[in-house]
Each structure stands twice: as structure tokens, then as C-alpha cells.
Design an enzyme around this catalytic site. Structure first.
Site, short mmCIF file in Angstrom:
data_model
loop_
_atom_site.label_atom_id
_atom_site.label_comp_id
_atom_site.label_asym_id
_atom_site.label_seq_id
_atom_site.Cartn_x
_atom_site.Cartn_y
_atom_site.Cartn_z
CB CYS A 108 32.37 34.62 38.50
SG CYS A 108 33.16 33.02 38.69
CB CYS A 111 32.86 32.85 35.42
SG CYS A 111 31.94 32.10 36.78
#
Length: 181
Positions: A108, A111
Site C-alpha cells: 500500500c 501506508c
């Protein structure tokens, strides 16, 4: 002539040790001759060439790395990653203050941005007694489901066993600092 040769033989290793930095000559060990009584000449020769205590400057040796446990409180990191098989509830219960959960995945992109922000906040979290726990949803899908994490990154602040704050998406540093107050 034998006495001088023997003296030179005994003094040479001592001189080498002194020149190479070994200042504690008293700690040297000499092998005893095979007979029970050492030859008188050898004993006198060693004694005559052994430096006197006033000639040796002994300095206190301190180690850089301590291998014994310290009396001080053990270090508790402010940011940890929940490993596979570890119990999140146990980590939350062991925490002495608020706990910030970061649900993420390695694949991600946002993230990774959130992770950098959390690493920048690590010292602030330590100062405020907040524990940051990173939870990889690929390793712990059941935890993500139980806390209804539908998007990542998701941050959840737990205070006194209750969810105090929750946000999906990247949270900035000032917002997270406010959560820790």
C-alpha cells in the site's frame, strides 16, 4: 654471562608488552619450571626486572558495552510491529498508556507515507507514553475484520480500553500529536 642472557630473555617479553600497551605487567603469568623449586638465578632475574608499583600507572578499565542487567527501567519502544502469531490484545493490555493502532499492508503506497509520519512521531509518542502498534492486515486479517477496518491505512487510538479516535486514510503529524494529548 648466563645471568645477563637469562635476564635479557626474561626482560624481552616484558619490554614488548610494555611497548605494545600492556601496562599491567603484574597480571602476567609465568610457567613454573618442571622442578618444584625454581632456580635461584631465574627468580632473582625476574624480580630484578619486574617494574615496581611506583613505575606503573594503573588506570581504571571501563567497558563500553555493559553485559549485565541494568538497575534502570528497561527500554520500551514506542513503535512496534505486531508479528505473526502475536496477540494484539495482550500488547494493548501491557501498554501503560494510550495505544495507536496502524493498520497497513506492505503493498500500500499511502501506508508507506503514513509509516514515515509514524516513525517521525516515535519520540513524541515515547514522551507522551503512547505505544504505536503497526498491524499488517495480510498477517492479521481477523483483527482487521473484528475492528471493521475496510480501507488502509486506518488509524485507531485506544485510550482506557475504548476507541477514542479513528481515521481511514493518511493522518498528518499535527493531527496525530493532538490525538496523543
Amino acid at each position: 654471562m648466563k645471568t645477563i642472557s637469562l635476564a635479557a630473555l626474561v626482560a624481552s617479553p616484558i619490554a614488548i608488552l610494555l611497548l605494545s600497551g600492556c601496562t599491567n605487567v603484574g597480571a602476567l603469568a609465568f610457567r613454573k619450571p618442571s622442578s618444584t623449586e625454581p632456580p635461584q638465578q631465574l627468580t632473582e632475574s625476574v624480580a630484578a626486572h619486574r617494574p615496581q608499583a611506583k613505575d606503573i600507572q594503573v588506570t581504571e578499565h571501563t567497558e563500553t558495552f555493559v553485559s549485565t542487567p541494568s538497575a534502570r527501567e528497561s527500554y520500551q519502544p514506542a513503535l512496534v510491529t505486531l508479528g505473526r502469531g502475536e496477540d494484539l490484545q495482550a500488547k494493548v493490555n501491557e501498554a501503560t498508556g494510550p495505544v495507536l493502532l496502524d493498520f497497513y499492508a506492505d503493498w500500500c503506497g499511502p501506508c508507506k507515507v503514513q509509516s514515515r509520519i509514524l516513525h517521525d512521531l516515535e519520540q513524541e509518542a515515547a514522551n507522551r507514553g503512547t505505544l504505536i502498534i503497526k498491524v499488517n492486515i495480510d498477517d492479521h486479517p481477523e483483527i482487521a475484520r473484528s475492528l471493521q477496518v475496510e480501507g488502509i491505512p486506518t488509524l485507531i487510538m485506544i485510550r482506557d480500553g475504548q476507541i477514542a479516535n479513528r481515521q481511514s486514510g493518511v493522518a498528518n503529524k499535527s493531527e496525530l500529536t493532538e490525538w496523543m494529548r
